[in-house]
Scaffold this active site. Structure first.
Site, PDB file in Angstrom:
ATOM      1  N   GLU A 227     -16.339  -2.517 -14.343  1.00  0.00           N
ATOM      2  CA  GLU A 227     -16.589  -1.411 -13.441  1.00  0.00           C
ATOM      3  C   GLU A 227     -17.215  -2.000 -12.184  1.00  0.00           C
ATOM      4  O   GLU A 227     -17.938  -3.000 -12.272  1.00  0.00           O
ATOM      5  CB  GLU A 227     -17.563  -0.434 -14.106  1.00  0.00           C
ATOM      6  CG  GLU A 227     -17.617   0.916 -13.459  1.00  0.00           C
ATOM      7  CD  GLU A 227     -18.319   1.922 -14.382  1.00  0.00           C
ATOM      8  OE1 GLU A 227     -17.696   2.885 -14.806  1.00  0.00           O
ATOM      9  OE2 GLU A 227     -19.504   1.686 -14.666  1.00  0.00           O
ATOM     10  N   HIS A 269     -19.999   7.042 -13.345  1.00  0.00           N
ATOM     11  CA  HIS A 269     -21.099   6.493 -14.128  1.00  0.00           C
ATOM     12  C   HIS A 269     -22.305   6.134 -13.279  1.00  0.00           C
ATOM     13  O   HIS A 269     -22.183   5.817 -12.102  1.00  0.00           O
ATOM     14  CB  HIS A 269     -20.642   5.214 -14.839  1.00  0.00           C
ATOM     15  CG  HIS A 269     -19.677   5.492 -15.946  1.00  0.00           C
ATOM     16  ND1 HIS A 269     -18.692   4.608 -16.311  1.00  0.00           N
ATOM     17  CD2 HIS A 269     -19.547   6.554 -16.763  1.00  0.00           C
ATOM     18  CE1 HIS A 269     -18.001   5.124 -17.315  1.00  0.00           C
ATOM     19  NE2 HIS A 269     -18.507   6.299 -17.602  1.00  0.00           N
ATOM     20  N   LEU A 288     -13.344 -13.446 -11.274  1.00  0.00           N
ATOM     21  CA  LEU A 288     -12.816 -13.564 -12.646  1.00  0.00           C
ATOM     22  C   LEU A 288     -11.555 -14.421 -12.646  1.00  0.00           C
ATOM     23  O   LEU A 288     -11.377 -15.300 -13.488  1.00  0.00           O
ATOM     24  CB  LEU A 288     -12.505 -12.172 -13.222  1.00  0.00           C
ATOM     25  CG  LEU A 288     -13.713 -11.269 -13.491  1.00  0.00           C
ATOM     26  CD1 LEU A 288     -13.267  -9.828 -13.741  1.00  0.00           C
ATOM     27  CD2 LEU A 288     -14.505 -11.771 -14.710  1.00  0.00           C
ATOM     28  N   ALA A 291     -12.182 -17.978 -12.314  1.00  0.00           N
ATOM     29  CA  ALA A 291     -12.757 -18.582 -13.521  1.00  0.00           C
ATOM     30  C   ALA A 291     -11.713 -18.746 -14.625  1.00  0.00           C
ATOM     31  O   ALA A 291     -12.042 -19.088 -15.764  1.00  0.00           O
ATOM     32  CB  ALA A 291     -13.916 -17.734 -14.010  1.00  0.00           C
ATOM     33  N   GLY A 292     -10.433 -18.455 -14.297  1.00  0.00           N
ATOM     34  CA  GLY A 292      -9.366 -18.676 -15.268  1.00  0.00           C
ATOM     35  C   GLY A 292      -9.109 -17.484 -16.178  1.00  0.00           C
ATOM     36  O   GLY A 292      -8.320 -17.570 -17.129  1.00  0.00           O
ATOM     37  N   VAL A 295      -6.228 -11.901 -14.585  1.00  0.00           N
ATOM     38  CA  VAL A 295      -6.527 -10.679 -13.823  1.00  0.00           C
ATOM     39  C   VAL A 295      -5.224 -10.206 -13.172  1.00  0.00           C
ATOM     40  O   VAL A 295      -4.606 -10.956 -12.414  1.00  0.00           O
ATOM     41  CB  VAL A 295      -7.602 -10.955 -12.737  1.00  0.00           C
ATOM     42  CG1 VAL A 295      -7.926  -9.681 -11.965  1.00  0.00           C
ATOM     43  CG2 VAL A 295      -8.858 -11.541 -13.355  1.00  0.00           C
ATOM     44  N   PRO A 296      -4.774  -8.991 -13.484  1.00  0.00           N
ATOM     45  CA  PRO A 296      -3.539  -8.520 -12.842  1.00  0.00           C
ATOM     46  C   PRO A 296      -3.794  -8.172 -11.365  1.00  0.00           C
ATOM     47  O   PRO A 296      -4.948  -8.089 -10.942  1.00  0.00           O
ATOM     48  CB  PRO A 296      -3.189  -7.274 -13.652  1.00  0.00           C
ATOM     49  CG  PRO A 296      -4.481  -6.797 -14.197  1.00  0.00           C
ATOM     50  CD  PRO A 296      -5.383  -7.988 -14.359  1.00  0.00           C
ATOM     51  N   SER A 298      -3.136  -5.305 -10.059  1.00  0.00           N
ATOM     52  CA  SER A 298      -3.619  -3.917  -9.987  1.00  0.00           C
ATOM     53  C   SER A 298      -3.743  -3.399 -11.424  1.00  0.00           C
ATOM     54  O   SER A 298      -3.243  -4.039 -12.363  1.00  0.00           O
ATOM     55  CB  SER A 298      -2.611  -3.054  -9.227  1.00  0.00           C
ATOM     56  OG  SER A 298      -1.416  -3.008  -9.985  1.00  0.00           O
TER      57      SER A 298
END
Ligand code: ACO
Ligand code: LMR
Length: 607
Positions: A227, A269, A288, A291-292, A295-296, A298
């Site tokens: 988030e 939240h 992210l 860092a390997g 991650v898509p 979208s």
């Protein structure tokens, strides 16, 4: 801790729906009920819930202390207390040795309290899930709080009744449910999915669960949904770099749209707000990726990435897809199935009198406010609720006169006497009233319907009054509606006189009354008290009213007489007087009534 088919829970706060949803999940997974005790301060006993089609009783305790003492095997506390009581309940759970995981559902717990709970959990080696969470699901094993995974249809659609190879952790419960579906479509399913909750300080973080999943051999692939706001995700990067988290991880931080706002945006939240730049979704996704972590581009492409990664793991032989079992069918809740038109059931009761289904109750089809606005009289009300017809004015007035005339006849008559005795024996108003009403029968007040039957029969058959009297004598039957204990030709019953007078002036015809008076002429010659009594007079005039109103066909008239309208009218009327006598006795504080012995003829057998 690991959630297994043997994991059991204590549920804090009696919430039937989430408890039932946990049990439905258990039934679906063919495991025994997971909720083994409920704590509900101020309540003790049992709670009935369904397990499949059968009902089970779950013990309810007043205190968590008692529940944990009696149920040492329960390792999870599903804390459904409000934000006011969730903190003390969670704190108490920390002190126990048996409870290992505390799920806190409430939103809005002060951060200071959550921080205290987190510190305590560390000290006592407990796992907190929440606050502000829907919990999670250990597929095929345990539903961590009732709402996780949504309705049972969703749980089945997402194949959560059996374990897969994916470990899922999400901040949001709604997104977790969405991901359950995505993962079911693209992989062999979830092994465990947890929503950590949207607070800034969650009891356990995304990383805490990823590390738990690292130890679970069955989990081969990790999916995490973060988030915007907060820095939890950077801890994941660190853990990856340190080699503490090694399994393939696909991750996405929603909220990239926040950048288009020129000011700081607060999402649903408490923790979901962009603070510094590095807390933005874009920055976190970027970090992210670097860092390997997979991650898509979208959120829409997340599904594709999960599928790709899963297929690779399958190809490499790291995941072996097991044969798909058939899910067990969970019975639908009757009310729900009915609402959805999936079942039908014959009704047990039919009612044509009134309804409470609309916003306003109706008498027949008439809303009660209209009854009031139009000043319905008591007689009109009887027309509506008893006769279900519009009755002519003279009929309405006749009914009202009967009610007024028969309301009371002093304390000595059967009904009043019985009620007085009961009231003086200390019985309440309703019991005393019933005691009085029970005397209404063939000799007292309840001769009206029988009188109707006989008078109708003889008039319909053109039987001469003398022949009728003789016939009844031969049969040894007292003519209903004839005779009175104290009234006679010389001491006429004023009520009968008044009714006769009213009928003569207002009824279109009085054929039955005329007949009854001819009978009286004959019987009164035999004994002067064998007059047409008030029951008999009401009966004869009722027949006249029914016939001359032209509202009822012969079948309806027959039915009205058969089912006992007029004794009902007497009971209605006499209740007024009987209640009066009861209240009178209570007001006078009269003591227990004992009948005087000199008033009883004792005829005991000779000794
Ligand atoms: N039809 C024909 N003969 C009768 C009737 C009657 N309805 N009532 C009494 N008798 C005769 C009896 O057969 C008896 O005759 P006998 O002396 O030849 O043996 C004689 O009259 C005396 O009978 P009792 O029953 O002692 O008369 P009592 O005064 O006690 O009766 C009562 C009063 C109970 C009302 C009686 O007349 C009766 O049963 N009537 C029919 C039921 C009835 O209409 N009840 C409603 C009364 S009004 C009210 O409660 C609001
Ligand atoms: C009544 O109305 O209660 C009376 O007619 C009966 C009676 O016994 O007097």
């Amino acid at each position: 801790m690991n959630f297994t088919k043997q994991t059991t829970a204590i549920f804090y706060n009696l919430k039937p729906l989430p408890i039932q949803q946990m049990l439905d999940f258990d039934f679906l997974c063919e495991r025994p009920p997971s909720v083994i005790a409920i704590v509900h301060p101020g309540k003790k006993g049992v709670h009935k819930a369904f397990f499949g089609q059968k009902e089970v009783l779950i013990p309810v305790y007043d205190s968590l202390q008692e529940a944990t003492q009696k149920h040492q095997t329960a390792e999870v506390l599903i804390n459904f207390a409000s934000h006011r009581s969730a903190y003390p309940a969670a704190k108490e759970a920390m002190e126990t040795t048996s409870l290992k995981t505390i799920v806190i559902v409430a939103e809005g717990i002060p951060e200071r309290q959550t921080k205290e709970l987190i510190a305590l959990a560390k000290q006592q080696h407990k796992l907190i899930i929440g606050p502000s969470t829907v919990g999670g699901i250990a597929a095929g094993s345990f539903r961590i709080a009732g709402y996780a995974g949504g309705k049972i249809e969703n749980v089945i659609r997402a194949k959560l009744y059996r374990p897969g190879s994916v470990g899922l952790v999400s901040k949001s419960g709604g997104m977790m449910n969405e991901l359950f579906n995505i993962i079911a479509r693209t992989t062999d399913g979830v092994k465990e999915g947890v929503a950590v909750g949207g607070d800034l300080f969650p009891g356990s973080t995304l990383l805490d669960h990823l590390l738990r999943f690292e130890k679970d051999e069955k989990i081969k692939l990790l999916v995490a949904l973060g988030e915007l706001g907060g820095k939890q995700e950077y801890d994941i990067i660190k853990a990856r770099q340190e080699g503490r988290s090694t399994k393939p991880l696909i991750m996405w931080i929603p909220g990239t749209c926040a950048e288009i706002f020129p000011w700081e945006v607060q999402f649903g939240h408490a923790g979901a707000k962009t603070g510094s730049d590095e807390e933005s979704a874009k920055a976190k996704n970027q970090a992210l990726k670097e860092a390997g972590i997979i991650v898509p581009e979208s959120f829409e492409r997340l599904e594709e990435k999960i599928k790709e990664t899963f297929e690779e793991l399958k190809k490499e032989g790291k995941i072996i897809v097991e044969e798909e079992p058939m899910p067990k069918e969970v019975p639908l809740d009757y009310a729900e199935a009915l609402k959805e038109g999936k079942v039908r059931k014959a009704t047990n009761i039919t009612s044509t009198i009134s309804s409470d289904l609309a916003e306003e109750p109706t008498y027949g089809a008439i809303p009660i406010s209209k009854v009031i606005e139009e000043n319905y009289s008591l007689g009109n009300l009887l027309a509506l609720l008893w006769f279900k017809k519009k009755l002519p004015n003279y009929f309405i007035q006749f009914l009202e006169k009967c009610i007024i005339l028969a309301a009371d006849h002093g304390p000595a008559v059967s009904g009043a006497h019985n009620a007085i005795v009961a009231a003086r024996a200390g019985k309440d108003v309703i019991s005393s009233l019933c005691s009085g009403l029970l005397t209404i029968g063939p000799r007292f007040g309840g001769a009206i319907d029988d009188a109707c039957r006989y008078f109708k029969n003889v008039v319909d058959n053109n039987t001469l009054p003398a022949a009728f009297v003789e016939d009844m004598k031969q049969k040894g039957i007292s003519i209903p509606g004839i005779g009175h204990r104290i009234k006679s030709i010389r001491n006429p019953d004023k009520r009968v006189e008044l009714l006769k007078e009213f009928a003569r002036q207002n009824f279109p015809a009085t054929k039955h009354l005329d007949y009854a008076l001819q009978v009286e002429k004959i019987t009164a010659k035999k004994a002067e008290n064998l007059i047409l009594n008030v029951d008999g007079c009401m009966a004869a005039l009722f027949l006249d009213a029914l016939k001359s109103s032209q509202q009822f066909n012969p079948e309806e008239i027959k039915e009205i007489i058969e089912i006992g309208y007029m004794n009902g009218l007497f009971a209605l009327s006499r209740s007024i007087g009987i209640i009066g006598h009861i209240l009178d006795q209570k007001r006078l504080k009269e003591g227990l009534y004992r009948h005087p012995t000199e008033d009883i003829l004792y005829l005991n057998d000779k000794e």
